[in-house]
Write a protein that holds these residues in place. Structure first.
Motif, short mmCIF file in Angstrom:
data_model
loop_
_atom_site.label_atom_id
_atom_site.label_comp_id
_atom_site.label_asym_id
_atom_site.label_seq_id
_atom_site.Cartn_x
_atom_site.Cartn_y
_atom_site.Cartn_z
N LYS A 155 0.81 -1.22 0.00
CA LYS A 155 0.00 0.00 0.00
C LYS A 155 0.85 1.27 0.00
O LYS A 155 0.49 2.27 -0.63
N LEU A 156 1.97 1.22 0.71
CA LEU A 156 2.82 2.40 0.84
C LEU A 156 3.93 2.46 -0.20
O LEU A 156 4.69 3.42 -0.26
N HIS A 157 4.02 1.40 -1.02
CA HIS A 157 5.05 1.31 -2.06
C HIS A 157 6.46 1.43 -1.46
O HIS A 157 7.31 2.18 -1.95
N LEU A 158 6.68 0.68 -0.40
CA LEU A 158 7.96 0.67 0.29
C LEU A 158 8.56 -0.73 0.24
O LEU A 158 7.88 -1.69 -0.11
N ASP A 159 9.86 -0.84 0.61
CA ASP A 159 10.58 -2.09 0.42
C ASP A 159 10.95 -2.83 1.70
O ASP A 159 11.16 -4.04 1.67
N ASN A 160 11.10 -2.12 2.81
CA ASN A 160 11.66 -2.78 3.98
C ASN A 160 11.26 -2.07 5.27
O ASN A 160 10.59 -1.05 5.26
N ARG A 161 11.70 -2.63 6.38
CA ARG A 161 11.35 -2.10 7.70
C ARG A 161 11.93 -0.71 7.94
O ARG A 161 11.33 0.11 8.64
N VAL A 162 13.10 -0.46 7.40
CA VAL A 162 13.72 0.87 7.58
C VAL A 162 12.87 1.94 6.91
O VAL A 162 12.60 3.00 7.48
N GLN A 163 12.43 1.67 5.69
CA GLN A 163 11.59 2.64 5.00
C GLN A 163 10.24 2.80 5.71
O GLN A 163 9.70 3.90 5.78
N LEU A 164 9.72 1.71 6.25
CA LEU A 164 8.47 1.80 7.01
C LEU A 164 8.64 2.67 8.24
O LEU A 164 7.78 3.50 8.57
N THR A 165 9.76 2.51 8.92
CA THR A 165 10.01 3.29 10.13
C THR A 165 10.19 4.77 9.79
O THR A 165 9.66 5.64 10.49
N SER A 166 10.93 5.05 8.73
CA SER A 166 11.08 6.44 8.30
C SER A 166 9.72 7.05 7.98
O SER A 166 9.43 8.19 8.35
N TYR A 167 8.88 6.28 7.31
CA TYR A 167 7.53 6.75 6.98
C TYR A 167 6.74 7.06 8.24
O TYR A 167 6.07 8.09 8.35
N ALA A 168 6.82 6.17 9.23
CA ALA A 168 6.07 6.36 10.48
C ALA A 168 6.49 7.65 11.17
O ALA A 168 5.65 8.40 11.68
N PHE A 169 7.79 7.94 11.18
CA PHE A 169 8.27 9.17 11.82
C PHE A 169 7.90 10.40 11.00
O PHE A 169 7.48 11.42 11.55
N GLN A 170 8.02 10.30 9.67
CA GLN A 170 7.65 11.42 8.81
C GLN A 170 6.18 11.80 8.98
O GLN A 170 5.81 12.97 8.93
N GLN A 171 5.34 10.79 9.18
CA GLN A 171 3.91 11.03 9.29
C GLN A 171 3.47 11.35 10.72
O GLN A 171 2.28 11.55 10.98
N GLY A 172 4.43 11.40 11.66
CA GLY A 172 4.10 11.73 13.03
C GLY A 172 3.33 10.64 13.74
O GLY A 172 2.61 10.90 14.71
#
Length: 214
Positions: free
Chosen positions: A193-210
């Motif tokens: 859904k988020l067009h991401l590849d791994n846990r690091v990108q998921l974590t960055s996304y979570a922080f970026q989105q607050g």
């Protein structure tokens, strides 16, 4: 189960030979090719369609970081694991942001190599504390944002937040009282859904989105 198809990319012949000797001991790995620079990695990926690429970082012609970025854009389903002589986090973090699944240090014992590689193959490797710290440094101040535009269900948001806290699949299953299989399914859906590849990108996304302020 079919063995995982492995492509080895390293500019040192001895390093490629050593990796091959380690993995050939295990029936669940099949070495399908070898390359000595990033350009060959891209070409061989197109020809051989490996499941996993073991990619050195510093190589002539094209380094592993550039090759990783190109390959993940063309073949997002191919997993890339960086191989390195040290766990210096700077280049490794850059590779992970470009889509690599993780990294292996070359001097690990052969059994540890096989165990880690299997975990990467099935997306079961939680983030290291060092990687989590790098993400925190990138997003030192987070402002809570609206969740209205985030295409995830309530349960998927819960899984995402636990991933961002560095929990493994097993720990997430215990925290949410669901099976590990269900956790894997949620992770697969979240990445898609988020067009991401791994846990690091998921974590960055979570922080970026607050999403970690709660």
């Amino acid at each position: 189960m079919q063995p995982f198809r492995i492509l080895i990319v390293d500019d040192h012949a001895h390093a490629r030979e050593a990796i091959r000797e380690i993995l050939e001991e295990y029936e669940d790995f099949l070495i399908v090719g070898e390359g000595k620079n990033g350009e060959e990695a891209i070409q061989l990926t197109e020809e051989l369609m490996p499941d996993i690429i073991l990619m050195d970082i510093q190589m002539p012609v094209m380094n592993g970081l550039e090759a990783t970025k190109t390959i993940k854009l063309k073949f997002p389903y191919v997993k890339i694991v960086m191989i390195t002589v040290s766990d210096d986090i700077t280049d490794l973090f850059d590779a992970l942001k470009k889509g690599a699944q993780g990294y292996l240090v070359k001097n690990l014992e052969s059994e540890a190599w096989a165990e880690h590689l299997r975990a990467f193959a099935i997306d079961e490797v939680p983030m290291s504390k060092e990687i989590a710290f790098q993400i925190l440094k990138e997003f030192p101040q987070n402002k809570t944002k609206s969740k209205e535009n985030i295409p995830l269900s309530t349960r998927e948001l819960e899984v995402l937040q636990l991933v961002a806290k560095g929990l493994s699949n097993k720990e997430i299953s215990e925290a949410l009282f669901i099976s590990e299989h269900t956790v894997k399914s949620h992770l697969k859906n979240i990445l898609s859904k988020l067009h991401l590849d791994n846990r690091v990108q998921l974590t960055s996304y979570a922080f970026q989105q607050g999403l970690m302020d709660e």
